[in-house]
Motif scaffolding. Structure first.
Motif, PDB file in Angstrom:
ATOM      1  N   HIS A 115       0.870  -1.177   0.000  1.00  0.00           N
ATOM      2  CA  HIS A 115       0.000   0.000   0.000  1.00  0.00           C
ATOM      3  C   HIS A 115       0.905   1.225   0.000  1.00  0.00           C
ATOM      4  O   HIS A 115       2.131   1.088   0.062  1.00  0.00           O
ATOM      5  CB  HIS A 115      -0.976  -0.024   1.181  1.00  0.00           C
ATOM      6  N   ASP A 119       5.299   4.823   5.391  1.00  0.00           N
ATOM      7  CA  ASP A 119       6.378   3.918   5.793  1.00  0.00           C
ATOM      8  C   ASP A 119       6.496   2.696   4.882  1.00  0.00           C
ATOM      9  O   ASP A 119       7.173   1.727   5.225  1.00  0.00           O
ATOM     10  CB  ASP A 119       6.175   3.468   7.253  1.00  0.00           C
ATOM     11  N   HIS A 120       5.847   2.756   3.700  1.00  0.00           N
ATOM     12  CA  HIS A 120       5.896   1.609   2.790  1.00  0.00           C
ATOM     13  C   HIS A 120       6.362   1.990   1.384  1.00  0.00           C
ATOM     14  O   HIS A 120       6.482   1.120   0.529  1.00  0.00           O
ATOM     15  CB  HIS A 120       4.524   0.916   2.731  1.00  0.00           C
ATOM     16  N   ASP A 221       0.477  -4.335   6.072  1.00  0.00           N
ATOM     17  CA  ASP A 221      -0.132  -3.854   7.313  1.00  0.00           C
ATOM     18  C   ASP A 221      -1.516  -4.461   7.544  1.00  0.00           C
ATOM     19  O   ASP A 221      -2.377  -3.843   8.171  1.00  0.00           O
ATOM     20  CB  ASP A 221      -0.253  -2.325   7.295  1.00  0.00           C
ATOM     21  N   HIS A 224      -0.733  -5.012  12.440  1.00  0.00           N
ATOM     22  CA  HIS A 224       0.470  -4.319  12.896  1.00  0.00           C
ATOM     23  C   HIS A 224       1.121  -5.018  14.072  1.00  0.00           C
ATOM     24  O   HIS A 224       2.281  -4.787  14.379  1.00  0.00           O
ATOM     25  CB  HIS A 224       0.126  -2.887  13.322  1.00  0.00           C
ATOM     26  N   HIS A 267       5.490  -5.187  10.151  1.00  0.00           N
ATOM     27  CA  HIS A 267       5.819  -4.515  11.415  1.00  0.00           C
ATOM     28  C   HIS A 267       6.084  -5.456  12.593  1.00  0.00           C
ATOM     29  O   HIS A 267       6.263  -4.989  13.722  1.00  0.00           O
ATOM     30  CB  HIS A 267       4.705  -3.530  11.775  1.00  0.00           C
TER      31      HIS A 267
HETATM   32 ZN   LIG Z   1       2.961   0.474   8.071  1.00  0.00          ZN
END
Ligand SMILES: [Zn+2]
Length: 291
Positions: A115, A119-120, A221, A224, A267
């Motif tokens: 996605h 942070d990806h 994700d 998480h 994560h």
């Molecule tokens: Zn994330």
């Protein structure tokens, strides 16, 4: 995570950041502290830091090497993005991990983003002479076309998220002609393909890997924290569509429970990789695979 092998495919991890991060109360609006304590007492100790009361959360990229391709799945927060704290992670650990994996930028054939959150997709681009350019000059970048369109539309309204994330990390890839804007059923080859698991983001996808009769799934994700394996209904403050996120978790867990499919949640802390099981109470479990 130590390197794992699925048939002819190896998978390893590049860690950008790890350690205690958020309390479950701050992450899950529906968190029940008594139930949480009960689950945490039975979960693997690597997932929680009792001293701070925070969940241990890792930010990492998976390197997937197939006989044909070198692939990155999810690219952390990256460099030079000027994200405010706490998302201003130092870039060197990721770069060191990338080199330690024996990689140079032009080795990468494909970048998959489960996605397009901050942070990806960070290392998708680098700032060169004031312009965002693809970090991996030969790579094709696989984005879900409706995920891309949703963040484009949100960007145009000035929403934050995404703030500048789409402009810095996604648009320059399309402008450089390196994007593959794909649909739910995208299949790279008989080894790597996507399945839709929407909810956390508009068109979040899992990346499936199959070789030599073995299977692994990078779950992005979809969850998480291991608490969400026990309580799939505990959606996060970051979810786009909380109902769809819960539904995606439940159906995914049911589809892989008690199989030998290796699960790779972005994560989850080291050793990250694990198996989903089911218990006598009808709940799901996460067992890390060590060694
Ligand atoms: Zn994330």
């Amino acid at each position: 995570m130590q390197q794992i092998t699925i048939g002819d495919v190896s998978i390893t991890s590049i860690i950008e950041r790890d350690g205690p991060w958020r309390t479950p109360e701050a992450m899950f609006p529906g968190y029940d502290p008594a139930l949480g304590r009960e689950h945490l007492a039975n979960l693997d100790p690597v997932v929680f830091d009792p001293a701070s009361g925070k969940m241990v959360i890792t930010y990492q990229t998976f390197v997937v090497r197939t006989p044909r391709h070198t692939i990155l799945v999810d690219t952390c927060t990256g460099e030079d993005k000027n994200y405010p704290a706490p998302m201003d992670f130092p870039k060197q650990p990721w770069l060191d991990g990338f080199s330690a994996a024996g990689l140079r930028f032009d080795d990468i054939d494909y970048v998959f983003c489960t996605h397009l959150h901050i942070d990806h997709c960070g290392w998708n681009t680098r700032l060169v002479n004031g312009h965002w350019v693809p970090t991996f000059p030969r790579a094709k970048y696989v984005f879900h076309k409706r995920e891309y369109a949703a963040w484009e539309a949100a960007t145009e309204t000035g929403a934050n998220p995404p703030g500048e994330v789409w402009r810095m990390n996604c648009l320059p890839i399309v402008e450089a002609g390196q994007a593959l804007l794909v649909d739910d059923d995208f299949t790279l080859d008989d080894t790597v393909w996507l399945t839709p698991t929407p909810g956390h983001s508009p068109c979040h996808c899992c990346v499936n890997i199959k070789s030599g009769g073995q299977r692994a799934v990078v779950t992005g994700d979809l969850m998480h924290h291991a608490l969400q394996v026990r309580e799939p209904g505990w959606y996060t403050i970051f979810d786009w569509d909380t109902e769809a996120a819960v539904q995606s978790r439940r159906s995914f867990f049911a589809s892989v429970a008690d199989t030998d499919t290796l699960i790779l949640p972005i994560h989850f802390p080291n050793p990250t990789v694990g198996l989903i099981g089911s218990d006598s109470g009808g709940r799901f479990t996460y067992r890390f695979r060590r060694g």
